[in-house]
Design a protein around this motif. Structure first.
Motif, short mmCIF file in Angstrom:
data_model
loop_
_atom_site.label_atom_id
_atom_site.label_comp_id
_atom_site.label_asym_id
_atom_site.label_seq_id
_atom_site.Cartn_x
_atom_site.Cartn_y
_atom_site.Cartn_z
N SER A 83 35.66 72.29 -104.64
CA SER A 83 35.91 72.99 -105.91
C SER A 83 34.62 73.47 -106.55
CB SER A 83 36.68 72.08 -106.86
OG SER A 83 35.95 70.89 -107.14
N LEU A 84 33.51 72.73 -106.37
CA LEU A 84 32.22 73.17 -106.90
C LEU A 84 31.73 74.39 -106.14
CD1 LEU A 84 29.63 73.03 -108.55
CD2 LEU A 84 28.83 71.19 -107.04
N ARG A 85 31.90 74.39 -104.83
CA ARG A 85 31.48 75.55 -104.04
C ARG A 85 32.30 76.78 -104.42
NH1 ARG A 85 32.26 73.68 -98.20
NH2 ARG A 85 30.96 75.48 -97.63
N GLU A 86 33.57 76.60 -104.67
CA GLU A 86 34.41 77.72 -105.13
C GLU A 86 33.97 78.20 -106.50
OE1 GLU A 86 36.67 79.45 -103.68
OE2 GLU A 86 37.26 78.28 -101.91
N ARG A 87 33.59 77.25 -107.36
CA ARG A 87 33.17 77.65 -108.71
C ARG A 87 31.85 78.42 -108.67
NH1 ARG A 87 32.36 79.87 -112.35
NH2 ARG A 87 32.63 79.46 -114.58
N ILE A 88 30.96 78.04 -107.77
CA ILE A 88 29.70 78.76 -107.62
C ILE A 88 29.97 80.18 -107.11
CG2 ILE A 88 27.52 78.86 -106.36
CD1 ILE A 88 27.55 75.75 -106.44
N ALA A 89 30.90 80.31 -106.16
CA ALA A 89 31.28 81.64 -105.67
C ALA A 89 31.84 82.49 -106.80
CB ALA A 89 32.30 81.50 -104.54
N ARG A 90 32.64 81.89 -107.65
CA ARG A 90 33.17 82.61 -108.81
C ARG A 90 32.05 83.04 -109.75
NH1 ARG A 90 36.71 79.42 -113.26
NH2 ARG A 90 36.24 80.80 -115.03
N HIS A 91 31.03 82.21 -109.88
CA HIS A 91 29.85 82.55 -110.70
C HIS A 91 29.21 83.84 -110.21
CE1 HIS A 91 25.90 82.20 -112.59
NE2 HIS A 91 25.34 82.15 -111.39
N TYR A 92 29.13 84.04 -108.91
CA TYR A 92 28.53 85.27 -108.38
C TYR A 92 29.41 86.48 -108.71
CZ TYR A 92 24.67 82.91 -106.20
OH TYR A 92 23.51 82.20 -106.01
N ARG A 93 30.72 86.29 -108.66
CA ARG A 93 31.62 87.39 -109.01
C ARG A 93 31.48 87.75 -110.48
NH1 ARG A 93 35.18 84.30 -105.84
NH2 ARG A 93 36.31 83.56 -107.69
#
Length: 395
Positions: A83-93
């Motif tokens: 979930s943290l890795r997904e949240r970081i990916a969302r940060h880039y978006r």
């Protein structure tokens, strides 16, 4: 056989390895000297260390408390909590309008752990890796400890102390390079690379087969113009970031990498063996930190105020020359009017004015004797007081 005869071979066994013979990270020595003054009752203004005075976001604190109260804290996946890795990916978006697959994100023990993993995954012993000077000392020290050669490329005011493609290729022609590492916003200068400058440098590296690492741990702390991520410009760049600076989570020791797809599994294997996983509590707090951005933006506004205090006040105190402070929370000040020994200058400023700063030779062994780095991550009141103390001392 006497005890001395027995002990001599043992002492030889305990001789440190050659790879451990790296220079100290001088800012830590300055911190220790400042602590001695404080232990004897002195009040030191800390401008030596790149550490926010503000705490982690309240959202991060609450998440960590809840996890501790919940009971067991187990290992996580070596690549990080999904979930943290997904949240970081969302940060880039959200921040860069850039699509990054969460599968390419690796959670690390701060940016320091990321550098070790990146260097081990990308380079062999003996490989030559370009870094700029002035620059963050552990870049070259970690490379040296891992058996690589840090190739120092000087920057100048003509390029706003950013590495150019021409300079990189010139160094490559002298003797081939395997990699290049840049930081924007940079430590210690605070300067940033524009989209055009970063694109040109990355194209030059790609044309020569030079692997590209972008240190982006000061992203979010940009004042002159928005920072550009290398992840947006190429899927082959390796990007390093951290929760330490913008999110004020230095001691939590949690960062991340965006890695080229072919390196994900090799880095996962390294992480499994070197650390197993990043501390679970820190990962939980880091994920929640993204929801505390409003709080962190207020902290950033404080840095901008402090930046203005120093830019206006230091010339009146006698320090009239410093590099552009586009981002981060540093001023790299020219002290050549007063000294050619920045280490002695920093020691005297600490002893006489009780203002701690880092000597430039930590960042540039060639020209750093004429510079000191001042961090403005503390309070506005301390910045005003630091300017006043420096002015009294220099007079």
């Amino acid at each position: 056989m006497d005890d001395a005869t027995v002990r001599d071979p043992v002492r030889r066994l305990l001789t440190a390895s050659g790879r451990s013979d790296v220079p100290p990270f001088m800012v830590m020595d300055v911190m220790a000297a400042a602590a001695r003054i404080e232990a004897s009752g002195g009040h030191v203004i800390h401008m030596e260390v790149g550490q926010p005075a503000a705490p982690a976001p309240k959202t991060a604190m609450r998440a960590a408390h809840a996890a501790i109260e919940g009971g067991r804290i187990d290992y996580t996946s070596a690549l990080g909590i999904p979930s943290l890795r997904e949240r970081i990916a969302r940060h880039y978006r959200e921040t860069y309008r850039c699509e990054v697959d969460a599968a390419r994100i690796v959670v690390t023990t701060g940016s320091s752990g990321a550098f070790i993993l990146a260097f081990l995954a990308l380079f062999e012993p003996g490989d030559r890796v370009a870094v700029t000077v002035p620059g963050y000392p552990p870049y070259r020290h970690i490379l040296s400890a891992l058996g690589c050669e840090a190739v120092l490329i000087e920057t100048s005011s003509e390029t706003r102390h950013a590495l150019t493609g021409e300079a990189l290729l010139a160094a490559h022609r002298q003797k081939p390079l395997k990699g290049v590492l840049i930081g924007s916003p940079a430590n210690p200068t605070g300067t940033m690379m524009s989209r055009e400058a970063l694109t040109g440098l990355m194209l030059a590296a790609e044309s020569a087969g030079i692997r590209f690492i972008s240190d982006e741990i000061y992203h979010g702390l940009d004042y002159a113009f928005p920072a550009v991520t290398a992840a947006e410009l190429s899927p082959d760049a390796l990007v390093i970031n951290s929760f330490s600076k913008y999110f004020c989570m230095t001691g939590w020791r949690v960062g991340w990498m965006v890695v080229p797809q072919p390196l994900v599994r090799p880095i996962e294997r390294l992480q499994q063996n070197l650390a197993i996983s990043v501390p679970t509590i820190s990962q939980i707090a880091a994920e929640a930190a993204f929801e505390g951005r409003q709080e962190m933006e207020e902290v950033k506004r404080g840095y901008e105020e402090n930046r203005g205090i120093l830019i206006a006040g230091l010339p009146q105190a006698g320090l009239t020359k410093f590099l552009p402070a586009d981002g981060a929370f540093y001023l790299y000040a020219d002290v050549s009017d007063f000294t050619s020994d920045s280490l002695a200058f920093a020691k005297q400023m600490l002893e006489k004015a009780h203002v701690a700063a880092t000597p430039g030779i930590d960042f540039d062994p060639v020209h750093g004797r004429s510079f000191i780095r001042l961090s403005y991550a503390r309070s506005a009141e301390e910045m005003h007081e630091a300017v006043a103390r420096i002015a009294r001392w220099l007079r």
